[in-house]
Design an enzyme around this catalytic site. Structure first.
Site, PDB file in Angstrom:
ATOM      1  N   CYS A  81       0.819  -1.228   0.000  1.00  0.00           N
ATOM      2  CA  CYS A  81       0.000   0.000   0.000  1.00  0.00           C
ATOM      3  C   CYS A  81       0.847   1.270   0.000  1.00  0.00           C
ATOM      4  CB  CYS A  81      -0.961  -0.007   1.185  1.00  0.00           C
ATOM      5  SG  CYS A  81      -2.026  -1.454   1.190  1.00  0.00           S
ATOM      6  N   HIS A 128      -2.864   7.126   2.502  1.00  0.00           N
ATOM      7  CA  HIS A 128      -3.370   5.866   1.959  1.00  0.00           C
ATOM      8  C   HIS A 128      -4.776   5.626   2.524  1.00  0.00           C
ATOM      9  CE1 HIS A 128      -4.018   1.806   0.935  1.00  0.00           C
ATOM     10  NE2 HIS A 128      -3.784   1.328   2.146  1.00  0.00           N
ATOM     11  N   ASN A 136     -10.178  -0.003   0.176  1.00  0.00           N
ATOM     12  CA  ASN A 136      -8.717   0.086   0.145  1.00  0.00           C
ATOM     13  C   ASN A 136      -8.222  -0.524  -1.176  1.00  0.00           C
ATOM     14  OD1 ASN A 136      -5.971  -0.302   0.506  1.00  0.00           O
ATOM     15  ND2 ASN A 136      -6.137  -1.093   2.591  1.00  0.00           N
TER      16      ASN A 136
HETATM   17  O1  UT7 Z   1      -3.351  -0.994   3.947  1.00  0.00           O
HETATM   18  C1  UT7 Z   1      -3.479  -1.367   5.278  1.00  0.00           C
HETATM   19  C2  UT7 Z   1      -4.676  -2.270   5.340  1.00  0.00           C
HETATM   20  N1  UT7 Z   1      -5.141  -2.602   6.627  1.00  0.00           N
HETATM   21  C3  UT7 Z   1      -5.883  -1.815   7.431  1.00  0.00           C
HETATM   22  O2  UT7 Z   1      -6.120  -0.678   7.204  1.00  0.00           O
HETATM   23  C4  UT7 Z   1      -6.442  -2.462   8.640  1.00  0.00           C
HETATM   24  C5  UT7 Z   1      -6.391  -1.649   9.874  1.00  0.00           C
HETATM   25  N2  UT7 Z   1      -7.255  -2.273  10.836  1.00  0.00           N
HETATM   26  C6  UT7 Z   1      -8.577  -2.057  10.873  1.00  0.00           C
HETATM   27  O3  UT7 Z   1      -9.066  -1.247  10.120  1.00  0.00           O
HETATM   28  C7  UT7 Z   1      -9.383  -2.787  11.877  1.00  0.00           C
HETATM   29  O4  UT7 Z   1      -8.561  -3.506  12.738  1.00  0.00           O
HETATM   30  C8  UT7 Z   1     -10.439  -3.729  11.196  1.00  0.00           C
HETATM   31  C9  UT7 Z   1     -11.474  -2.901  10.489  1.00  0.00           C
HETATM   32  C10 UT7 Z   1      -9.746  -4.660  10.216  1.00  0.00           C
HETATM   33  C11 UT7 Z   1     -11.131  -4.581  12.263  1.00  0.00           C
HETATM   34  O5  UT7 Z   1     -11.706  -3.751  13.243  1.00  0.00           O
HETATM   35  P1  UT7 Z   1     -11.497  -4.092  14.784  1.00  0.00           P
HETATM   36  O6  UT7 Z   1     -12.251  -3.094  15.528  1.00  0.00           O
HETATM   37  O7  UT7 Z   1     -10.014  -4.198  15.026  1.00  0.00           O
HETATM   38  O8  UT7 Z   1     -12.218  -5.491  14.897  1.00  0.00           O
HETATM   39  P2  UT7 Z   1     -11.632  -6.880  15.401  1.00  0.00           P
HETATM   40  O9  UT7 Z   1     -10.732  -7.485  14.407  1.00  0.00           O
HETATM   41  O10 UT7 Z   1     -11.136  -6.723  16.810  1.00  0.00           O
HETATM   42  O11 UT7 Z   1     -12.963  -7.738  15.456  1.00  0.00           O
HETATM   43  C12 UT7 Z   1     -14.045  -7.372  16.328  1.00  0.00           C
HETATM   44  C13 UT7 Z   1     -15.183  -8.330  16.064  1.00  0.00           C
HETATM   45  C14 UT7 Z   1     -14.768  -9.796  16.074  1.00  0.00           C
HETATM   46  O12 UT7 Z   1     -15.816 -10.528  16.644  1.00  0.00           O
HETATM   47  P3  UT7 Z   1     -15.750 -11.010  18.164  1.00  0.00           P
HETATM   48  O13 UT7 Z   1     -14.532 -11.861  18.237  1.00  0.00           O
HETATM   49  O14 UT7 Z   1     -15.632  -9.751  18.974  1.00  0.00           O
HETATM   50  O15 UT7 Z   1     -17.023 -11.733  18.347  1.00  0.00           O
HETATM   51  C15 UT7 Z   1     -14.667 -10.146  14.618  1.00  0.00           C
HETATM   52  O16 UT7 Z   1     -14.889 -11.512  14.371  1.00  0.00           O
HETATM   53  O17 UT7 Z   1     -15.726  -8.075  14.761  1.00  0.00           O
HETATM   54  C16 UT7 Z   1     -15.784  -9.304  14.042  1.00  0.00           C
HETATM   55  N3  UT7 Z   1     -15.645  -9.018  12.632  1.00  0.00           N
HETATM   56  C17 UT7 Z   1     -16.695  -8.766  11.831  1.00  0.00           C
HETATM   57  N4  UT7 Z   1     -18.019  -8.712  12.053  1.00  0.00           N
HETATM   58  C18 UT7 Z   1     -18.827  -8.428  11.030  1.00  0.00           C
HETATM   59  C19 UT7 Z   1     -14.501  -8.956  11.891  1.00  0.00           C
HETATM   60  N5  UT7 Z   1     -14.817  -8.662  10.621  1.00  0.00           N
HETATM   61  C20 UT7 Z   1     -16.157  -8.540  10.553  1.00  0.00           C
HETATM   62  C21 UT7 Z   1     -17.050  -8.227   9.516  1.00  0.00           C
HETATM   63  N6  UT7 Z   1     -18.381  -8.184   9.792  1.00  0.00           N
HETATM   64  N7  UT7 Z   1     -16.652  -7.973   8.244  1.00  0.00           N
END
Ligand code: UT7
Length: 326
Positions: free
Chosen positions: A120, A253, A283
């Site tokens: 990225c 980005h 993204n």
């Molecule tokens: O170019 C760089 C690219 N990468 C990025 O920009 C990523 C940067 N990170 C982020 O933007 C965030 O970490 C995410 C958006 C990827 C995830 O958000 P988060 O607040 O860190 O969520 P998490 O991974 O801690 O997950 C929270 C919950 C989990 O469920 P439980 O375990 O709390 O029951 C996940 O399983 O959200 C769940 N979850 C979803 N639920 C519905 C993860 N993805 C999804 C989804 N829909 N698509």
């Protein structure tokens, strides 16, 4: 006449015509028993939709279309360019480079052509490389392209990643100039963090070895992105002899709206000065910065003379910033 600087003299972009909203994506994933929702995606990322390529469309197709638009905006032909760099992590082939394929499609045989792989951060790496070529007198005019078909490397059963990415391409034409131009650039990497964002597979002996899908520790990437982007912004703006207040537009980005908001807050910069496309494009990795630049230039927000801070961050771990006077 001393042409000691390089300047962006044209921008272009291309998005594949198929738009998939969060609701449509959620309905598709539900068929495979994967639960997600527009509400979750918007509240965590700001993403509302993404453009996805049709089968058979390659990175070089998107890159060529974006390059043609940038060349038209710059009033140049492909033959005017002596250097063509494509930033991509989703090349058409293992080799030759996507840049060579784009060069053949544009028809400017003879120009130097190569790919840059910095995920990225790829466009910022490629732009900095092209700036160095132009300022060293090794190319008078260069095409710099960021292009990706990330939809091809997503695991559509992993809801933590597959909702985040889209396909697209953006391009700029860079030319030697008496006036600045690219005023400052800084590139960085920390290879000890490869595992937080990677596609850890390869092709060997006619087979895919390892895992061919994008894997990410979202929270680690989030924390790392916010901290390095702030530091890199401050260093690069200072290198340009400017203050953050003097930056007219910030184009980080486009990974996540929350990252953009955190960054703007840390820099003390209003969100009105941040170009946001992540809601519409998701993204698009190396394509996100040139896509946003082109959009904001064409809709009249970015004007000639404006100071623009472009920033990349992503797999590697890589990051970098460029300050450009448009
Ligand atoms: O170019 C760089 C690219 N990468 C990025 O920009 C990523 C940067 N990170 C982020 O933007 C965030 O970490 C995410 C958006 C990827 C995830 O958000 P988060 O607040 O860190 O969520 P998490 O991974 O801690 O997950 C929270 C919950 C989990 O469920 P439980 O375990 O709390 O029951 C996940 O399983 O959200 C769940 N979850 C979803 N639920 C519905 C993860 N993805 C999804 C989804 N829909 N698509």
């Amino acid at each position: 006449m001393s042409l000691q600087f390089s300047r962006i003299i044209g921008t272009g972009s291309y998005l594949p015509p198929t738009v998939v909203s969060n609701d449509e994506l959620a309905a598709r994933l539900a068929k495979d028993g994967i639960e997600t929702s527009d509400e979750w995606i918007v509240s965590r990322t700001g993403i509302r939709q993404r453009h996805l390529v049709a089968d058979g469309v390659q990175t070089s197709d998107l890159a060529t279309a974006a390059a043609q638009r940038a060349l038209a905006a710059a009033n140049k032909t492909p033959h005017d360019t002596a250097l063509l760099i494509v930033a991509t992590s989703t090349p058409d082939f293992i080799f030759p480079s996507t840049a060579c394929t784009v060069q053949a499609k544009l028809g400017n045989q003879g120009a130097a052509a190569f790919d840059v792989q910095a995920v990225c951060s790829g466009f910022v790496y490629a732009l900095t490389t092209a700036d160095s070529f132009v300022r060293a007198g090794r190319a008078r005019c260069a095409l710099v392209i960021g292009a990706e078909v990330f939809s091809r490397i997503l695991d559509w059963r992993d809801r933590g990643t597959c909702v985040l990415f889209g396909d697209g391409a953006g391009a700029v034409v860079l030319e030697a100039s008496e006036q600045p131009g690219i005023q400052a650039a800084q590139l960085h990497a920390d290879g000890s963090l490869t595992n937080i964002l990677c596609v850890p597979g390869n092709v060997a002996h006619g087979q895919v070895t390892g895992d061919p899908f994008l894997r990410m520790d979202g929270q680690a990437v989030f924390k790392q992105a916010v901290s390095v982007l702030e530091k890199s912004a401050r260093e690069t703006v200072a290198q340009a002899g400017l203050t953050i207040d003097q930056i007219d537009w910030l184009i980080p980005h486009q990974a996540n709206l929350r990252i953009l908001s955190f960054l703007a807050k840390k820099l003390g910069c209003s969100m009105d000065k941040v170009v946001v496309t992540v809601d519409q494009h998701a993204n698009t990795s190396a394509a996100s910065v040139p896509l946003a630049l082109d959009l904001a230039y064409r809709d009249g927000r970015i004007k000639p003379g404006h100071e623009v801070l472009m920033q990349g961050v992503g797999g590697g771990f890589t990051w970098g910033s460029v300050v450009a006077r448009m």
